[in-house]
Design a protein around this motif. Structure first.
Motif, PDB file in Angstrom:
ATOM      1  N   THR A   1      -6.229   6.883 -14.342  1.00  0.00           N
ATOM      2  CA  THR A   1      -5.279   5.974 -14.978  1.00  0.00           C
ATOM      3  C   THR A   1      -4.626   5.017 -13.984  1.00  0.00           C
ATOM      4  O   THR A   1      -4.197   3.926 -14.358  1.00  0.00           O
ATOM      5  CB  THR A   1      -4.189   6.782 -15.698  1.00  0.00           C
ATOM      6  N   TRP A   2      -4.551   5.432 -12.720  1.00  0.00           N
ATOM      7  CA  TRP A   2      -3.914   4.604 -11.698  1.00  0.00           C
ATOM      8  C   TRP A   2      -4.730   3.343 -11.378  1.00  0.00           C
ATOM      9  O   TRP A   2      -4.248   2.459 -10.689  1.00  0.00           O
ATOM     10  CB  TRP A   2      -3.689   5.420 -10.426  1.00  0.00           C
ATOM     11  N   LYS A   3      -5.954   3.279 -11.860  1.00  0.00           N
ATOM     12  CA  LYS A   3      -6.790   2.102 -11.620  1.00  0.00           C
ATOM     13  C   LYS A   3      -6.777   1.127 -12.798  1.00  0.00           C
ATOM     14  O   LYS A   3      -7.487   0.132 -12.800  1.00  0.00           O
ATOM     15  CB  LYS A   3      -8.230   2.527 -11.342  1.00  0.00           C
ATOM     16  N   GLY A   4      -5.986   1.422 -13.809  1.00  0.00           N
ATOM     17  CA  GLY A   4      -6.023   0.667 -15.051  1.00  0.00           C
ATOM     18  C   GLY A   4      -5.751  -0.817 -14.906  1.00  0.00           C
ATOM     19  O   GLY A   4      -6.264  -1.631 -15.696  1.00  0.00           O
ATOM     20  N   ASP A   5      -4.943  -1.212 -13.931  1.00  0.00           N
ATOM     21  CA  ASP A   5      -4.629  -2.633 -13.757  1.00  0.00           C
ATOM     22  C   ASP A   5      -5.879  -3.471 -13.512  1.00  0.00           C
ATOM     23  O   ASP A   5      -5.882  -4.680 -13.765  1.00  0.00           O
ATOM     24  CB  ASP A   5      -3.654  -2.833 -12.597  1.00  0.00           C
ATOM     25  N   ASN A   6      -6.933  -2.841 -13.004  1.00  0.00           N
ATOM     26  CA  ASN A   6      -8.148  -3.584 -12.688  1.00  0.00           C
ATOM     27  C   ASN A   6      -8.890  -4.067 -13.929  1.00  0.00           C
ATOM     28  O   ASN A   6      -9.756  -4.937 -13.832  1.00  0.00           O
ATOM     29  CB  ASN A   6      -9.084  -2.720 -11.835  1.00  0.00           C
ATOM     30  N   THR A   7      -8.572  -3.508 -15.091  1.00  0.00           N
ATOM     31  CA  THR A   7      -9.276  -3.888 -16.310  1.00  0.00           C
ATOM     32  C   THR A   7      -8.582  -5.026 -17.051  1.00  0.00           C
ATOM     33  O   THR A   7      -9.084  -5.484 -18.076  1.00  0.00           O
ATOM     34  CB  THR A   7      -9.409  -2.683 -17.256  1.00  0.00           C
TER      35      THR A   7
ATOM     36  N   LYS B   1       6.191  -3.761  -6.676  1.00  0.00           N
ATOM     37  CA  LYS B   1       6.343  -2.311  -6.754  1.00  0.00           C
ATOM     38  C   LYS B   1       7.143  -1.781  -5.565  1.00  0.00           C
ATOM     39  O   LYS B   1       7.899  -0.809  -5.700  1.00  0.00           O
ATOM     40  CB  LYS B   1       4.964  -1.637  -6.815  1.00  0.00           C
ATOM     41  N   PHE B   2       6.989  -2.409  -4.430  1.00  0.00           N
ATOM     42  CA  PHE B   2       7.721  -2.019  -3.226  1.00  0.00           C
ATOM     43  C   PHE B   2       9.220  -1.999  -3.492  1.00  0.00           C
ATOM     44  O   PHE B   2       9.926  -1.065  -3.104  1.00  0.00           O
ATOM     45  CB  PHE B   2       7.388  -3.007  -2.108  1.00  0.00           C
ATOM     46  N   GLY B   3       9.729  -3.036  -4.174  1.00  0.00           N
ATOM     47  CA  GLY B   3      11.149  -3.114  -4.470  1.00  0.00           C
ATOM     48  C   GLY B   3      11.603  -2.120  -5.521  1.00  0.00           C
ATOM     49  O   GLY B   3      12.791  -1.790  -5.597  1.00  0.00           O
ATOM     50  N   LEU B   4      10.668  -1.640  -6.332  1.00  0.00           N
ATOM     51  CA  LEU B   4      11.007  -0.696  -7.389  1.00  0.00           C
ATOM     52  C   LEU B   4      10.931   0.754  -6.918  1.00  0.00           C
ATOM     53  O   LEU B   4      11.700   1.604  -7.373  1.00  0.00           O
ATOM     54  CB  LEU B   4      10.067  -0.885  -8.582  1.00  0.00           C
TER      55      LEU B   4
ATOM     56  N   TRP C   1      -3.120  12.544  -8.031  1.00  0.00           N
ATOM     57  CA  TRP C   1      -4.299  13.040  -7.303  1.00  0.00           C
ATOM     58  C   TRP C   1      -4.119  14.503  -6.900  1.00  0.00           C
ATOM     59  O   TRP C   1      -4.981  15.071  -6.238  1.00  0.00           O
ATOM     60  CB  TRP C   1      -4.518  12.224  -6.027  1.00  0.00           C
ATOM     61  N   GLY C   2      -2.983  15.086  -7.263  1.00  0.00           N
ATOM     62  CA  GLY C   2      -2.720  16.459  -6.838  1.00  0.00           C
ATOM     63  C   GLY C   2      -2.122  16.535  -5.453  1.00  0.00           C
ATOM     64  O   GLY C   2      -2.126  17.598  -4.827  1.00  0.00           O
ATOM     65  N   SER C   3      -1.598  15.418  -4.954  1.00  0.00           N
ATOM     66  CA  SER C   3      -0.956  15.398  -3.633  1.00  0.00           C
ATOM     67  C   SER C   3       0.189  14.404  -3.700  1.00  0.00           C
ATOM     68  O   SER C   3       0.463  13.818  -4.742  1.00  0.00           O
ATOM     69  CB  SER C   3      -1.963  14.981  -2.554  1.00  0.00           C
ATOM     70  N   SER C   4       0.866  14.225  -2.600  1.00  0.00           N
ATOM     71  CA  SER C   4       1.943  13.236  -2.560  1.00  0.00           C
ATOM     72  C   SER C   4       2.132  12.761  -1.133  1.00  0.00           C
ATOM     73  O   SER C   4       1.806  13.460  -0.181  1.00  0.00           O
ATOM     74  CB  SER C   4       3.253  13.829  -3.093  1.00  0.00           C
ATOM     75  N   TYR C   5       2.628  11.533  -1.007  1.00  0.00           N
ATOM     76  CA  TYR C   5       2.884  10.940   0.297  1.00  0.00           C
ATOM     77  C   TYR C   5       4.356  10.613   0.419  1.00  0.00           C
ATOM     78  O   TYR C   5       4.978  10.111  -0.525  1.00  0.00           O
ATOM     79  CB  TYR C   5       2.091   9.640   0.467  1.00  0.00           C
ATOM     80  N   THR C   6       4.910  10.861   1.596  1.00  0.00           N
ATOM     81  CA  THR C   6       6.207  10.295   1.927  1.00  0.00           C
ATOM     82  C   THR C   6       5.959   8.859   2.365  1.00  0.00           C
ATOM     83  O   THR C   6       4.824   8.480   2.700  1.00  0.00           O
ATOM     84  CB  THR C   6       6.871  11.065   3.064  1.00  0.00           C
ATOM     85  N   PRO C   7       6.984   8.007   2.395  1.00  0.00           N
ATOM     86  CA  PRO C   7       6.780   6.634   2.862  1.00  0.00           C
ATOM     87  C   PRO C   7       6.174   6.568   4.255  1.00  0.00           C
ATOM     88  O   PRO C   7       5.271   5.748   4.504  1.00  0.00           O
ATOM     89  CB  PRO C   7       8.198   6.042   2.825  1.00  0.00           C
ATOM     90  N   ASP C   8       6.632   7.423   5.160  1.00  0.00           N
ATOM     91  CA  ASP C   8       6.087   7.387   6.516  1.00  0.00           C
ATOM     92  C   ASP C   8       4.644   7.858   6.556  1.00  0.00           C
ATOM     93  O   ASP C   8       3.829   7.310   7.306  1.00  0.00           O
ATOM     94  CB  ASP C   8       6.957   8.231   7.460  1.00  0.00           C
TER      95      ASP C   8
ATOM     96  N   VAL D   1       0.840  -1.195   0.000  1.00  0.00           N
ATOM     97  CA  VAL D   1       0.000   0.000   0.000  1.00  0.00           C
ATOM     98  C   VAL D   1       0.878   1.249   0.000  1.00  0.00           C
ATOM     99  O   VAL D   1       0.631   2.199  -0.757  1.00  0.00           O
ATOM    100  CB  VAL D   1      -0.951   0.002   1.214  1.00  0.00           C
ATOM    101  N   ALA D   2       1.910   1.270   0.835  1.00  0.00           N
ATOM    102  CA  ALA D   2       2.786   2.434   0.917  1.00  0.00           C
ATOM    103  C   ALA D   2       3.473   2.701  -0.419  1.00  0.00           C
ATOM    104  O   ALA D   2       3.542   3.852  -0.876  1.00  0.00           O
ATOM    105  CB  ALA D   2       3.821   2.240   2.020  1.00  0.00           C
ATOM    106  N   ALA D   3       3.959   1.639  -1.050  1.00  0.00           N
ATOM    107  CA  ALA D   3       4.625   1.807  -2.336  1.00  0.00           C
ATOM    108  C   ALA D   3       3.660   2.341  -3.386  1.00  0.00           C
ATOM    109  O   ALA D   3       4.000   3.225  -4.180  1.00  0.00           O
ATOM    110  CB  ALA D   3       5.218   0.475  -2.787  1.00  0.00           C
ATOM    111  N   SER D   4       2.449   1.818  -3.390  1.00  0.00           N
ATOM    112  CA  SER D   4       1.460   2.264  -4.370  1.00  0.00           C
ATOM    113  C   SER D   4       1.038   3.702  -4.122  1.00  0.00           C
ATOM    114  O   SER D   4       0.927   4.506  -5.052  1.00  0.00           O
ATOM    115  CB  SER D   4       0.239   1.334  -4.336  1.00  0.00           C
ATOM    116  N   LEU D   5       0.808   4.062  -2.862  1.00  0.00           N
ATOM    117  CA  LEU D   5       0.444   5.441  -2.532  1.00  0.00           C
ATOM    118  C   LEU D   5       1.530   6.421  -2.975  1.00  0.00           C
ATOM    119  O   LEU D   5       1.243   7.471  -3.546  1.00  0.00           O
ATOM    120  CB  LEU D   5       0.200   5.578  -1.035  1.00  0.00           C
ATOM    121  N   CYS D   6       2.767   6.074  -2.696  1.00  0.00           N
ATOM    122  CA  CYS D   6       3.860   6.982  -3.029  1.00  0.00           C
ATOM    123  C   CYS D   6       4.060   7.107  -4.540  1.00  0.00           C
ATOM    124  O   CYS D   6       4.500   8.147  -5.028  1.00  0.00           O
ATOM    125  CB  CYS D   6       5.160   6.506  -2.375  1.00  0.00           C
ATOM    126  N   SER D   7       3.711   6.075  -5.284  1.00  0.00           N
ATOM    127  CA  SER D   7       3.947   6.111  -6.719  1.00  0.00           C
ATOM    128  C   SER D   7       2.815   6.747  -7.512  1.00  0.00           C
ATOM    129  O   SER D   7       3.042   7.266  -8.605  1.00  0.00           O
ATOM    130  CB  SER D   7       4.203   4.690  -7.250  1.00  0.00           C
TER     131      SER D   7
END
Length: 268
Positions: A224-230, A240-243, A147-154, A136-142
């Motif tokens: 576009t971030w939801k595209g994998d669901n299709t 993704k965490f490792g990347l 979304w017009g915002s950003s997250y640090t890992p913490d 989840v953390a890796a996906s949020l940060c990437s």
């Protein structure tokens, strides 16, 4: 009259935990009408008889479009209770018109308005989905920059831990089902059968067969971030965490995730 006896369904959880995937399975069910992410209920005022906030008032035409009724006239005065009643009546109307028996709404942040939704929607059933915190953390940060915002890992871990705590608090309460993202992605039929039995929805094999098509109909063009669901259902834990994170950040995130108590999940 509502198209029940099936309950109205709400999919909730931390962003990037698989809420879209779970809703897509439900949307493929022939008895279920699915609506795009409306961002409606959690934005209602705490005092339901008070006026709705200006940002929600400005977005009501968009909400009406998500419900399939772009010309909907909202009540005046626009109090929380009255606009919620209009939302529910419109959702029921659209559901009946499409020959469905119930509906599902998926907005992750409704996790913060569970009690409010229960007051407004008697018999509502909540499907919580939980995913590995590192993923989840890796996906949020990437993706959050889109979304017009950003997250640090913490910050991402903080959000995930907060959402897990809310789900843990409600696990075991009537009307709440907790689903494992990992198990859903790997064993969808088994997990869906259990979840459907829990919420009172008859399982239908088309939930699995029609999932990708249902996702395509739900996802808005800019999401576009939801595209994998299709596409095909693939489970790649920690890929993704490792990347996304360097080795030091990975260690810090893993340590923090391991300290969070995660409730037992349906399908594990």
């Amino acid at each position: 009259m509502d198209p029940d006896p099936l309950p109205r369904l709400f999919v909730v959880g931390c962003p990037r935990s698989g809420t879209t995937l779970l809703q897509s399975f439900l949307a493929a069910h022939p008895d279920v009408q699915a609506f795009p992410e409306t961002h409606f209920f959690y934005r209602l005022p705490g005092d339901l008889d008070g006026p709705i906030p200006p940002d929600l008032a400005a977005d009501l035409p968009e909400v009406a479009g998500f419900l399939g009724r772009p010309g909907l006239t909202w009540p005046e005065p626009a109090t929380g209770r009255l606009v919620a009643q209009a939302f529910l009546a419109t959702a029921a109307e659209v559901t009946r018109a499409n020959g469905r028996r119930t509906w599902v709404e998926k907005t992750p942040a409704n996790l913060y308005a569970l009690d409010r939704v229960q007051r407004l929607v008697p018999g509502a059933r909540f499907l919580h989905i939980l995913r590995d915190g590192a993923d989840v953390a890796a996906s949020l940060c990437s993706v959050s920059a889109g979304w017009g915002s950003s997250y640090t890992p913490d910050q991402a871990v903080d959000l995930w831990a907060e959402c897990v705590a809310i789900t843990a608090e409600h696990r075991g309460r009537p009307g709440h089902t907790v689903v494992s993202y990992a198990q859903l992605a790997q064993h969808p039929e088994r997990v869906l059968r259990a979840a459907c039995a829990d919420v009172g929805l008859p399982y239908d094999p088309v939930m699995v067969a029609g999932r990708a098509g249902a996702a395509s109909a739900l996802i808005k063009g800019f999401e576009t971030w939801k595209g994998d669901n299709t596409g095909p259902l693939v489970h790649r834990p920690r890929e993704k965490f490792g990347l996304v994170f360097d080795a030091e950040t990975q260690r810090r995130v893993e340590k923090r995730v391991a300290e969070v108590v995660v409730p037992e999940l349906t399908g594990d």
